[in-house]
Design a protein around this motif. Structure first.
Motif, mmCIF file in Angstrom:
data_model
loop_
_atom_site.group_PDB
_atom_site.id
_atom_site.type_symbol
_atom_site.label_atom_id
_atom_site.label_comp_id
_atom_site.label_asym_id
_atom_site.label_seq_id
_atom_site.Cartn_x
_atom_site.Cartn_y
_atom_site.Cartn_z
ATOM 1 N N ALA A 56 4.809 -2.383 -12.758
ATOM 2 C CA ALA A 56 4.468 -3.366 -13.250
ATOM 3 C C ALA A 56 3.127 -3.861 -12.555
ATOM 4 C CB ALA A 56 5.362 -4.423 -12.698
ATOM 5 N N PRO A 57 2.008 -4.676 -13.134
ATOM 6 C CA PRO A 57 0.812 -4.578 -12.508
ATOM 7 C C PRO A 57 1.025 -5.327 -11.388
ATOM 8 C CG PRO A 57 0.780 -5.351 -14.818
ATOM 9 C CD PRO A 57 2.324 -5.267 -14.400
ATOM 10 N N LEU A 58 -0.159 -4.871 -10.170
ATOM 11 C CA LEU A 58 -0.028 -5.558 -9.061
ATOM 12 C C LEU A 58 -0.694 -6.857 -8.923
ATOM 13 C CD1 LEU A 58 0.384 -5.080 -5.747
ATOM 14 C CD2 LEU A 58 -1.790 -4.087 -5.920
ATOM 15 N N THR A 59 -0.009 -7.981 -8.448
ATOM 16 C CA THR A 59 -0.646 -9.214 -8.393
ATOM 17 C C THR A 59 -1.428 -9.435 -7.013
ATOM 18 O OG1 THR A 59 1.502 -9.950 -7.222
ATOM 19 C CG2 THR A 59 1.518 -10.129 -9.537
ATOM 20 N N LEU A 60 -2.271 -10.511 -7.185
ATOM 21 C CA LEU A 60 -2.976 -10.676 -5.931
ATOM 22 C C LEU A 60 -1.873 -11.235 -4.663
ATOM 23 C CD1 LEU A 60 -5.696 -11.287 -4.283
ATOM 24 C CD2 LEU A 60 -5.617 -13.648 -5.448
ATOM 25 N N GLU A 61 -0.995 -11.733 -4.825
ATOM 26 C CA GLU A 61 -0.067 -12.055 -3.641
ATOM 27 C C GLU A 61 0.586 -10.940 -3.160
ATOM 28 O OE1 GLU A 61 0.264 -14.688 -1.782
ATOM 29 O OE2 GLU A 61 -1.577 -15.636 -3.032
ATOM 30 N N ASP A 62 1.104 -9.770 -3.896
ATOM 31 C CA ASP A 62 1.412 -8.617 -3.644
ATOM 32 C C ASP A 62 0.552 -7.824 -2.809
ATOM 33 O OD1 ASP A 62 3.933 -9.225 -4.728
ATOM 34 O OD2 ASP A 62 3.605 -8.119 -6.642
ATOM 35 N N ALA A 63 -0.727 -7.815 -3.388
ATOM 36 C CA ALA A 63 -1.700 -7.077 -2.573
ATOM 37 C C ALA A 63 -1.979 -7.680 -1.021
ATOM 38 C CB ALA A 63 -3.144 -7.164 -3.237
ATOM 39 N N ARG A 64 -2.131 -8.977 -1.161
ATOM 40 C CA ARG A 64 -2.088 -9.768 0.074
ATOM 41 C C ARG A 64 -1.266 -9.278 1.178
ATOM 42 N NH1 ARG A 64 -4.131 -15.620 -2.352
ATOM 43 N NH2 ARG A 64 -6.106 -15.157 -2.333
ATOM 44 N N ALA A 65 0.299 -9.451 0.568
ATOM 45 C CA ALA A 65 1.444 -9.201 1.598
ATOM 46 C C ALA A 65 1.333 -7.910 2.067
ATOM 47 C CB ALA A 65 2.587 -9.628 0.880
ATOM 48 N N ALA A 66 1.093 -6.848 0.994
ATOM 49 C CA ALA A 66 1.154 -5.326 1.568
ATOM 50 C C ALA A 66 0.124 -5.044 2.386
ATOM 51 C CB ALA A 66 1.002 -4.628 0.274
ATOM 52 N N ALA A 67 -1.090 -5.762 2.390
ATOM 53 C CA ALA A 67 -2.118 -5.526 3.381
ATOM 54 C C ALA A 67 -1.778 -5.840 4.564
ATOM 55 C CB ALA A 67 -3.465 -6.144 2.865
ATOM 56 N N GLN A 68 -1.401 -7.113 4.647
ATOM 57 C CA GLN A 68 -0.837 -7.730 5.960
ATOM 58 C C GLN A 68 0.086 -6.984 6.754
ATOM 59 O OE1 GLN A 68 0.182 -11.873 4.572
ATOM 60 N NE2 GLN A 68 -1.668 -12.562 5.706
ATOM 61 N N ARG A 69 1.064 -6.218 5.899
ATOM 62 C CA ARG A 69 2.133 -5.297 6.584
ATOM 63 C C ARG A 69 1.454 -4.015 7.085
ATOM 64 N NH1 ARG A 69 5.035 -6.978 2.083
ATOM 65 N NH2 ARG A 69 4.726 -4.862 1.144
ATOM 66 N N GLY A 70 0.331 -3.368 6.118
ATOM 67 C CA GLY A 70 0.043 -2.022 6.244
ATOM 68 C C GLY A 70 -1.109 -1.601 6.707
ATOM 69 N N ALA A 71 -2.206 -2.628 6.707
ATOM 70 C CA ALA A 71 -3.579 -2.424 7.368
ATOM 71 C C ALA A 71 -3.288 -1.968 8.653
ATOM 72 C CB ALA A 71 -4.068 -3.863 7.200
ATOM 73 N N LEU A 72 -4.391 -0.679 8.918
ATOM 74 C CA LEU A 72 -4.526 -0.273 10.266
ATOM 75 C C LEU A 72 -4.635 -1.138 11.251
ATOM 76 C CD1 LEU A 72 -4.697 2.453 11.776
ATOM 77 C CD2 LEU A 72 -7.013 2.721 11.053
ATOM 78 N N VAL A 73 -5.690 -2.042 11.031
ATOM 79 C CA VAL A 73 -5.929 -2.778 12.030
ATOM 80 C C VAL A 73 -4.979 -3.811 12.421
ATOM 81 C CG1 VAL A 73 -6.741 -4.726 10.349
ATOM 82 C CG2 VAL A 73 -7.813 -4.839 12.820
ATOM 83 N N VAL A 74 -4.003 -4.070 11.599
ATOM 84 C CA VAL A 74 -2.705 -5.116 11.914
ATOM 85 C C VAL A 74 -1.716 -4.130 12.758
ATOM 86 C CG1 VAL A 74 -0.916 -6.206 11.011
ATOM 87 C CG2 VAL A 74 -2.972 -6.345 9.985
ATOM 88 N N ALA A 75 -1.597 -2.787 12.502
ATOM 89 C CA ALA A 75 -0.728 -1.948 13.096
ATOM 90 C C ALA A 75 -1.337 -1.637 14.509
ATOM 91 C CB ALA A 75 -0.579 -0.644 12.466
#
Length: 266
Positions: A56-75
């Protein structure tokens, strides 16, 4: 001071206990707020890393949520928060009473210290020893500083998640924008190629000068090069988006269209 501070005035003992509880209680409240920040994106989770053409195509909200979980700066911000939490807990432990228990068991054989036969067959005893810091401004000040540092790290986690959300939005929009530019330039380049072929036929018939054929062919080549450049920019933005989310989208980097903006009067 041992023995639960029995020789000290009760007011001083209560002051020490209240000071320790104040440090511990506020730190626990901060810890609950930190977990609330941590659990916030959990409700937004969705399957992002699916592979294959049927994904399924990636939606904008999915991309935002994934970035908030997996971004290095967040970790990194979360690791710093855990370190600050441990430091605050260490000072809380120093401010709390130190309690230790003891047990003594004697089988009753032999003589007492005065040389008499022990009257009982066995003696068992136990108790509790405790140390209370009555007035320790240095520990309280260090605990307050550690608590403020922990609050700062909690705020840093919030800020890093906001930054990751913003970067994901920019990269998502950039992918769609560059793809649209690439498609438009590819269509224009195809039309320019047809025009160049028609001009070449006119030149061959002697109806147009040779310079016209060179000019139209150069225009078609330039449009094709710009289309390739825009496609490369879209691929680069997609790779950056995947790195930000710390996951893969799919082989085609399939993204859902951006949601339509509400128009005035709708």
């Amino acid at each position: 001071m041992s023995g639960l501070g029995l020789q000290a005035p009760r007011a001083l003992v209560l002051a020490g206990l209240l000071g320790a509880l104040a440090i511990g209680g506020v730190a626990q409240a901060d810890d609950r707020s930190g977990h609330a920040v941590e659990d916030a994106p959990a409700a937004e989770r969705s399957d992002v890393g699916a592979n294959g053409d049927d994904a399924a195509p990636l939606t904008l909200e999915d991309a935002r949520a994934a970035a908030q979980r997996g971004a290095l700066v967040v970790a990194l911000a979360r690791w710093e928060r855990q370190a600050a939490k441990g430091e605050a807990a260490r000072w809380i432990g120093m401010a709390l009473p130190d309690v230790a228990g003891f047990v003594d068991l004697n089988a009753g054989s032999g003589l007492t210290a005065n040389g008499f036969q022990r009257p009982t067959g066995a003696v068992f005893g136990g108790g509790v020893r405790a140390t209370v810091r009555l007035l320790d401004p240095a520990t309280w000040a260090a605990g307050a500083a550690a608590r403020r540092s922990y609050r700062g790290q909690v705020a840093t986690v919030d800020w890093s998640r906001a930054q990751a959300r913003q970067q994901a939005t920019e990269l998502f929009v950039t992918v769609g924008l560059q793809r649209g530019v690439a498609d438009a330039l590819a269509e224009t380049a195809a039309a320019a190629e047809e025009d160049a072929l028609a001009v070449q036929q006119l030149v061959a018939a002697g109806l147009r000068p040779p310079a016209d054929a060179a000019r139209t062919q150069a225009l078609a080549s330039d449009l094709s090069a710009r289309a390739i450049e825009a496609h490369g920019a879209a691929v680069s933005a997609c790779v950056a988006l995947q790195n930000l989310m710390a996951t893969t989208i799919d082989g085609r980097c399939a993204l859902a269209p951006l949601p339509a903006l509400a128009q005035p009067g709708d």
